[in-house]
Scaffold this motif. Sequence first.
Motif, PDB file in Angstrom:
ATOM      1  N   HIS A  30      -5.926   8.008   0.392  1.00  0.00           N
ATOM      2  CA  HIS A  30      -4.771   7.269   0.914  1.00  0.00           C
ATOM      3  C   HIS A  30      -3.515   7.629   0.139  1.00  0.00           C
ATOM      4  O   HIS A  30      -2.445   7.853   0.733  1.00  0.00           O
ATOM      5  CB  HIS A  30      -5.001   5.762   0.835  1.00  0.00           C
ATOM      6  CG  HIS A  30      -3.743   4.972   1.086  1.00  0.00           C
ATOM      7  ND1 HIS A  30      -3.186   4.842   2.342  1.00  0.00           N
ATOM      8  CD2 HIS A  30      -2.913   4.313   0.232  1.00  0.00           C
ATOM      9  CE1 HIS A  30      -2.066   4.132   2.254  1.00  0.00           C
ATOM     10  NE2 HIS A  30      -1.882   3.799   0.984  1.00  0.00           N
ATOM     11  N   LYS A  31      -3.624   7.674  -1.181  1.00  0.00           N
ATOM     12  CA  LYS A  31      -2.457   7.992  -2.002  1.00  0.00           C
ATOM     13  C   LYS A  31      -1.891   9.365  -1.645  1.00  0.00           C
ATOM     14  O   LYS A  31      -0.671   9.538  -1.501  1.00  0.00           O
ATOM     15  CB  LYS A  31      -2.840   7.949  -3.490  1.00  0.00           C
ATOM     16  CG  LYS A  31      -3.011   6.557  -4.068  1.00  0.00           C
ATOM     17  CD  LYS A  31      -1.665   5.879  -4.276  1.00  0.00           C
ATOM     18  CE  LYS A  31      -1.791   4.594  -5.071  1.00  0.00           C
ATOM     19  NZ  LYS A  31      -0.475   3.932  -5.248  1.00  0.00           N
ATOM     20  N   GLY A  37      -1.697   9.663   2.741  1.00  0.00           N
ATOM     21  CA  GLY A  37      -1.048   8.544   3.398  1.00  0.00           C
ATOM     22  C   GLY A  37       0.275   8.162   2.776  1.00  0.00           C
ATOM     23  O   GLY A  37       1.032   7.385   3.365  1.00  0.00           O
ATOM     24  N   ASN A  38       0.565   8.712   1.575  1.00  0.00           N
ATOM     25  CA  ASN A  38       1.775   8.274   0.883  1.00  0.00           C
ATOM     26  C   ASN A  38       2.488   9.423   0.152  1.00  0.00           C
ATOM     27  O   ASN A  38       3.573   9.834   0.538  1.00  0.00           O
ATOM     28  CB  ASN A  38       1.434   7.148  -0.095  1.00  0.00           C
ATOM     29  CG  ASN A  38       2.639   6.292  -0.458  1.00  0.00           C
ATOM     30  OD1 ASN A  38       3.462   5.990   0.403  1.00  0.00           O
ATOM     31  ND2 ASN A  38       2.756   5.912  -1.711  1.00  0.00           N
ATOM     32  N   PRO A  40       0.807  -1.234   0.000  1.00  0.00           N
ATOM     33  CA  PRO A  40       0.000   0.000   0.000  1.00  0.00           C
ATOM     34  C   PRO A  40       0.835   1.277   0.000  1.00  0.00           C
ATOM     35  O   PRO A  40       0.307   2.352  -0.277  1.00  0.00           O
ATOM     36  CB  PRO A  40      -0.828  -0.116   1.292  1.00  0.00           C
ATOM     37  CG  PRO A  40      -0.854  -1.576   1.601  1.00  0.00           C
ATOM     38  CD  PRO A  40       0.487  -2.080   1.169  1.00  0.00           C
ATOM     39  N   TRP A  41       2.120   1.153   0.335  1.00  0.00           N
ATOM     40  CA  TRP A  41       2.993   2.332   0.403  1.00  0.00           C
ATOM     41  C   TRP A  41       4.030   2.325  -0.710  1.00  0.00           C
ATOM     42  O   TRP A  41       5.093   2.911  -0.579  1.00  0.00           O
ATOM     43  CB  TRP A  41       3.648   2.395   1.779  1.00  0.00           C
ATOM     44  CG  TRP A  41       2.629   2.638   2.849  1.00  0.00           C
ATOM     45  CD1 TRP A  41       2.143   3.848   3.273  1.00  0.00           C
ATOM     46  CD2 TRP A  41       1.934   1.642   3.598  1.00  0.00           C
ATOM     47  NE1 TRP A  41       1.199   3.662   4.237  1.00  0.00           N
ATOM     48  CE2 TRP A  41       1.041   2.321   4.472  1.00  0.00           C
ATOM     49  CE3 TRP A  41       1.967   0.250   3.636  1.00  0.00           C
ATOM     50  CZ2 TRP A  41       0.198   1.641   5.347  1.00  0.00           C
ATOM     51  CZ3 TRP A  41       1.120  -0.421   4.509  1.00  0.00           C
ATOM     52  CH2 TRP A  41       0.252   0.276   5.359  1.00  0.00           C
ATOM     53  N   GLU A  60     -11.674   7.183  -1.762  1.00  0.00           N
ATOM     54  CA  GLU A  60     -10.950   6.621  -0.613  1.00  0.00           C
ATOM     55  C   GLU A  60      -9.514   6.270  -0.991  1.00  0.00           C
ATOM     56  O   GLU A  60      -8.569   6.533  -0.235  1.00  0.00           O
ATOM     57  CB  GLU A  60     -11.675   5.378  -0.098  1.00  0.00           C
ATOM     58  CG  GLU A  60     -11.022   4.752   1.132  1.00  0.00           C
ATOM     59  CD  GLU A  60     -11.780   3.541   1.651  1.00  0.00           C
ATOM     60  OE1 GLU A  60     -11.273   2.889   2.574  1.00  0.00           O
ATOM     61  OE2 GLU A  60     -12.881   3.248   1.128  1.00  0.00           O
ATOM     62  N   GLU A  61      -9.354   5.679  -2.177  1.00  0.00           N
ATOM     63  CA  GLU A  61      -8.014   5.322  -2.647  1.00  0.00           C
ATOM     64  C   GLU A  61      -7.178   6.571  -2.896  1.00  0.00           C
ATOM     65  O   GLU A  61      -5.978   6.612  -2.582  1.00  0.00           O
ATOM     66  CB  GLU A  61      -8.125   4.481  -3.913  1.00  0.00           C
ATOM     67  CG  GLU A  61      -8.724   3.096  -3.686  1.00  0.00           C
ATOM     68  CD  GLU A  61      -9.074   2.383  -4.981  1.00  0.00           C
ATOM     69  OE1 GLU A  61      -9.015   1.139  -5.001  1.00  0.00           O
ATOM     70  OE2 GLU A  61      -9.421   3.072  -5.985  1.00  0.00           O
TER      71      GLU A  61
END
Length: 211
Positions: A185-186, A189-190, A77-78, A181-182
């Motif tokens: 995160h991108k 979160g990244n 995921p990262w 949501e994706e």
Amino acid sequence: MNRTVSFDDLVTEAKALLAQEGRRFMALAGAPGSGKSTTVEHLAEALAAEYPGQVAILPMDGFHYDDGVLHQMGRRPWKGAPDTFDVGGLRMTLNRLADPAEGAVAVPVFDRDLEISRGSARIIPAGVKLILVEGNYILLDQAPWDGLRPCFDTTVLIDVPEDELRRRLRARWVHFGLNEEEIAHKLDGNDLPNGHVVMQHSRADLTYQQE
């Protein structure tokens, strides 16, 4: 001492390297979405008429770990974080490219549509005098990335405001069909945290500020 430069200044710096003996390396780093690839491509184009066949591009992205490896690491995921790249492989490739005895060298290329790196997908010919190396983390002052520093003759950090980075990155992930949501995160979160690492821990001779 670091100094701020324009695109024309980057062209001048590249020409100065091309005027020197042997093969030279210019490293250009920046946060995700900073336009590294576009900047490097424009720089290569600006040099092409005067120095045909003498400039090549080496993107860091070709050294992504495969998704299978990232799954084993628990880091899928990262993907794109500093620890998801084969830094040793990049360093060895730079060492090969610096060795005249190697001749032509095959390098990997990251296929963004497939989200995988394709090994030996492009050849850098022996006649190339300047290699433009681009990537997020190539100028980090942290191990193992700091081991790349001796490979570079001139280093450049691309500086772009964070709100513009967010706009560009969001457009990128919308283009690739991610849902909200994706995308969240991108971005948060990244991509943007990785960008903070780049801007806080990269050390460069020159800063190229995009408008």
